[in-house]
Design a protein around this motif. Structure first.
Motif, PDB file in Angstrom:
ATOM      1  N   PHE A 162      13.426  83.090  13.588  1.00 23.35           N
ATOM      2  CA  PHE A 162      13.326  84.550  13.554  1.00 23.35           C
ATOM      3  C   PHE A 162      14.696  85.200  13.359  1.00 23.35           C
ATOM      4  O   PHE A 162      15.706  84.705  13.855  1.00 23.35           O
ATOM      5  CB  PHE A 162      12.688  85.066  14.845  1.00 23.35           C
ATOM      6  N   ARG A 163      14.686  86.346  12.649  1.00 23.85           N
ATOM      7  CA  ARG A 163      15.932  87.061  12.358  1.00 23.85           C
ATOM      8  C   ARG A 163      15.732  88.563  12.567  1.00 23.85           C
ATOM      9  O   ARG A 163      14.750  89.135  12.098  1.00 23.85           O
ATOM     10  CB  ARG A 163      16.342  86.786  10.914  1.00 23.85           C
ATOM     11  N   ARG A 164      16.658  89.184  13.272  1.00 20.95           N
ATOM     12  CA  ARG A 164      16.660  90.645  13.407  1.00 20.95           C
ATOM     13  C   ARG A 164      17.191  91.220  12.103  1.00 20.95           C
ATOM     14  O   ARG A 164      18.302  90.903  11.664  1.00 20.95           O
ATOM     15  CB  ARG A 164      17.565  91.042  14.579  1.00 20.95           C
ATOM     16  N   ILE A 165      16.409  92.104  11.455  1.00 16.36           N
ATOM     17  CA  ILE A 165      16.824  92.669  10.174  1.00 16.36           C
ATOM     18  C   ILE A 165      17.031  94.175  10.249  1.00 16.36           C
ATOM     19  O   ILE A 165      17.512  94.790   9.304  1.00 16.36           O
ATOM     20  CB  ILE A 165      15.798  92.341   9.064  1.00 16.36           C
ATOM     21  N   HIS A 166      16.658  94.751  11.380  1.00 19.24           N
ATOM     22  CA  HIS A 166      16.730  96.208  11.541  1.00 19.24           C
ATOM     23  C   HIS A 166      16.617  96.482  13.036  1.00 19.24           C
ATOM     24  O   HIS A 166      16.101  95.640  13.794  1.00 19.24           O
ATOM     25  CB  HIS A 166      15.571  96.870  10.784  1.00 19.24           C
ATOM     26  N   ALA A 223       9.873  87.811  -0.282  1.00 17.82           N
ATOM     27  CA  ALA A 223      10.932  88.244  -1.201  1.00 17.82           C
ATOM     28  C   ALA A 223      11.873  89.193  -0.464  1.00 17.82           C
ATOM     29  O   ALA A 223      11.509  89.802   0.545  1.00 17.82           O
ATOM     30  CB  ALA A 223      10.338  88.934  -2.426  1.00 17.82           C
ATOM     31  N   VAL A 224      13.091  89.296  -1.001  1.00 21.96           N
ATOM     32  CA  VAL A 224      14.070  90.279  -0.534  1.00 21.96           C
ATOM     33  C   VAL A 224      14.517  91.080  -1.750  1.00 21.96           C
ATOM     34  O   VAL A 224      14.966  90.525  -2.743  1.00 21.96           O
ATOM     35  CB  VAL A 224      15.293  89.599   0.115  1.00 21.96           C
ATOM     36  N   GLU A 225      14.334  92.392  -1.683  1.00 22.47           N
ATOM     37  CA  GLU A 225      14.685  93.252  -2.805  1.00 22.47           C
ATOM     38  C   GLU A 225      15.371  94.511  -2.284  1.00 22.47           C
ATOM     39  O   GLU A 225      14.795  95.248  -1.473  1.00 22.47           O
ATOM     40  CB  GLU A 225      13.448  93.642  -3.617  1.00 22.47           C
ATOM     41  N   GLY A 226      16.590  94.725  -2.732  1.00 27.56           N
ATOM     42  CA  GLY A 226      17.324  95.903  -2.294  1.00 27.56           C
ATOM     43  C   GLY A 226      17.508  95.902  -0.793  1.00 27.56           C
ATOM     44  O   GLY A 226      18.067  94.967  -0.216  1.00 27.56           O
ATOM     45  N   ASN A 227      17.009  96.927  -0.154  1.00 32.41           N
ATOM     46  CA  ASN A 227      17.141  97.055   1.293  1.00 32.41           C
ATOM     47  C   ASN A 227      15.827  96.795   2.017  1.00 32.41           C
ATOM     48  O   ASN A 227      15.550  97.375   3.071  1.00 32.41           O
ATOM     49  CB  ASN A 227      17.654  98.455   1.652  1.00 32.41           C
ATOM     50  N   TYR A 272      22.622  94.676   9.637  1.00 34.00           N
ATOM     51  CA  TYR A 272      22.029  93.337   9.636  1.00 34.00           C
ATOM     52  C   TYR A 272      21.993  92.714   8.248  1.00 34.00           C
ATOM     53  O   TYR A 272      21.711  91.524   8.103  1.00 34.00           O
ATOM     54  CB  TYR A 272      20.592  93.398  10.188  1.00 34.00           C
ATOM     55  N   LYS A 273      22.276  93.500   7.220  1.00 33.78           N
ATOM     56  CA  LYS A 273      22.061  93.066   5.844  1.00 33.78           C
ATOM     57  C   LYS A 273      22.956  91.896   5.451  1.00 33.78           C
ATOM     58  O   LYS A 273      22.491  90.912   4.844  1.00 33.78           O
ATOM     59  CB  LYS A 273      22.269  94.232   4.880  1.00 33.78           C
ATOM     60  N   ASP A 274      24.240  91.968   5.763  1.00 35.66           N
ATOM     61  CA  ASP A 274      25.163  90.912   5.336  1.00 35.66           C
ATOM     62  C   ASP A 274      24.768  89.562   5.915  1.00 35.66           C
ATOM     63  O   ASP A 274      24.768  88.540   5.206  1.00 35.66           O
ATOM     64  CB  ASP A 274      26.598  91.257   5.754  1.00 35.66           C
ATOM     65  N   GLU A 275      24.431  89.542   7.204  1.00 36.43           N
ATOM     66  CA  GLU A 275      24.048  88.286   7.845  1.00 36.43           C
ATOM     67  C   GLU A 275      22.756  87.740   7.254  1.00 36.43           C
ATOM     68  O   GLU A 275      22.624  86.530   7.023  1.00 36.43           O
ATOM     69  CB  GLU A 275      23.897  88.504   9.346  1.00 36.43           C
ATOM     70  N   LEU A 276      21.794  88.628   6.989  1.00 32.92           N
ATOM     71  CA  LEU A 276      20.535  88.189   6.398  1.00 32.92           C
ATOM     72  C   LEU A 276      20.751  87.626   5.005  1.00 32.92           C
ATOM     73  O   LEU A 276      20.240  86.541   4.674  1.00 32.92           O
ATOM     74  CB  LEU A 276      19.547  89.352   6.347  1.00 32.92           C
ATOM     75  N   LEU A 277      21.519  88.330   4.167  1.00 32.99           N
ATOM     76  CA  LEU A 277      21.754  87.863   2.807  1.00 32.99           C
ATOM     77  C   LEU A 277      22.524  86.553   2.786  1.00 32.99           C
ATOM     78  O   LEU A 277      22.298  85.701   1.919  1.00 32.99           O
ATOM     79  CB  LEU A 277      22.480  88.936   1.997  1.00 32.99           C
ATOM     80  N   ALA A 278      23.454  86.403   3.706  1.00 28.19           N
ATOM     81  CA  ALA A 278      24.201  85.142   3.765  1.00 28.19           C
ATOM     82  C   ALA A 278      23.263  83.981   4.063  1.00 28.19           C
ATOM     83  O   ALA A 278      23.387  82.904   3.484  1.00 28.19           O
ATOM     84  CB  ALA A 278      25.281  85.238   4.843  1.00 28.19           C
ATOM     85  N   HIS A 279      22.295  84.228   4.966  1.00 28.63           N
ATOM     86  CA  HIS A 279      21.312  83.178   5.271  1.00 28.63           C
ATOM     87  C   HIS A 279      20.418  82.914   4.058  1.00 28.63           C
ATOM     88  O   HIS A 279      20.170  81.756   3.715  1.00 28.63           O
ATOM     89  CB  HIS A 279      20.473  83.599   6.462  1.00 28.63           C
ATOM     90  N   ILE A 280      19.945  83.975   3.415  1.00 31.75           N
ATOM     91  CA  ILE A 280      19.081  83.803   2.239  1.00 31.75           C
ATOM     92  C   ILE A 280      19.824  83.070   1.130  1.00 31.75           C
ATOM     93  O   ILE A 280      19.280  82.157   0.482  1.00 31.75           O
ATOM     94  CB  ILE A 280      18.593  85.178   1.730  1.00 31.75           C
ATOM     95  N   ASN A 281      21.074  83.432   0.884  1.00 30.26           N
ATOM     96  CA  ASN A 281      21.854  82.790  -0.177  1.00 30.26           C
ATOM     97  C   ASN A 281      22.081  81.305   0.096  1.00 30.26           C
ATOM     98  O   ASN A 281      22.180  80.504  -0.847  1.00 30.26           O
ATOM     99  CB  ASN A 281      23.197  83.492  -0.344  1.00 30.26           C
TER     100      ASN A 281
END
Length: 238
Positions: free
Chosen positions: A186-190, A202-206, A225-234
């Motif tokens: 689980f990940r906190r995104i907001h 999917a992840v698109e924009g915000n 939370y965006k940078d941490e989430l995108l780093a995990h997705i990448n």
């Protein structure tokens, strides 16, 4: 492991002590009948495991556990099921209902031994990492499987757990719930959303896209939370 028993009932102390004597990995180093005596034991002894009663005079087991800055592993023992949610919010090893049978006691001890860094005793079958949790909803404790959870939404003092086919509303904070969830899943995104990463389509924009009951739903991604989430997705990209 060095263990202590904290219980105001002599018979309950005697039963736990008898059980401990059958476990070579655990050594009993002290007994206390209240939180004050237990606090003294923790200062005087190197304690790895505490068998802690909930209902005690002066300070109950939950309050005592909260007061400790660096508590040992704790197995709660009680005749009252209504404290289970509070107990697991404190990341206790297990919650044993009195009268405690030896088989149930051994399952709890095996968890503690494994968490301490040893190996479970032979015959242990229960996984150390839970695949579910219980939350209080509709005046009862409701079991929620992690694999069924799609996302969690915070609404002031309540949270809504959105499962694939249902929802559960419980009175607690997002922070307390987040601490109980496995971070690998689980990940906190907001500030208002926690998402099951395995359910993200999917992840698109915000926004994060998930599916609930066959319908697509977009969950906002907070800027903190965006940078941490995108780093995990990448890190998962091919």
């Amino acid at each position: 492991m060095n263990a202590i028993i904290v219980d105001d009932e002599p018979l309950a102390q005697e039963i736990i002590e008898t059980y401990i004597s059958q476990v070579p990995e655990v050594t009993l180093v002290g007994k206390a009948s209240n939180a004050i005596e237990a606090n003294t034991l923790l200062r005087e002894q190197q304690v790895n495991l505490m068998f802690l009663d909930v209902q005690m005079p002066m300070l109950n087991g939950i309050e005592f556990l909260k007061s400790l800055e660096r508590p040992p592993l704790a197995i709660l023992t009680t005749a009252y099921p209504e404290f289970a949610v509070d107990a697991f919010n404190l990341s206790v090893v297990d919650y044993l209902m009195k009268p405690i049978g030896l088989d149930r006691f051994m399952k709890a001890v095996n968890k503690a031994v494994a968490l301490h860094g040893g190996k479970p005793r032979e015959g242990a079958t229960e996984e150390i990492e839970r695949e579910y949790m219980f939350v209080k909803a509709d005046k009862k404790l409701v079991k929620v499987d992690f694999d069924d959870m799609v996302y969690i939404e915070g609404l002031k003092d309540y949270v809504i757990i959105r499962n694939e086919d249902s929802r559960v509303i419980t009175l607690q904070t997002m922070k307390s719930l987040e601490e109980r969830l496995p971070s690998s899943k689980f990940r906190r995104i907001h500030r208002s959303y926690i998402v099951n990463l395995e359910k993200v389509r999917a992840v698109e924009g915000n926004s994060v896209e998930v599916e609930v009951k066959g319908q697509l739903k977009l969950l906002a991604i907070g800027k903190n939370y965006k940078d941490e989430l995108l780093a995990h997705i990448n890190s998962l990209k091919i």
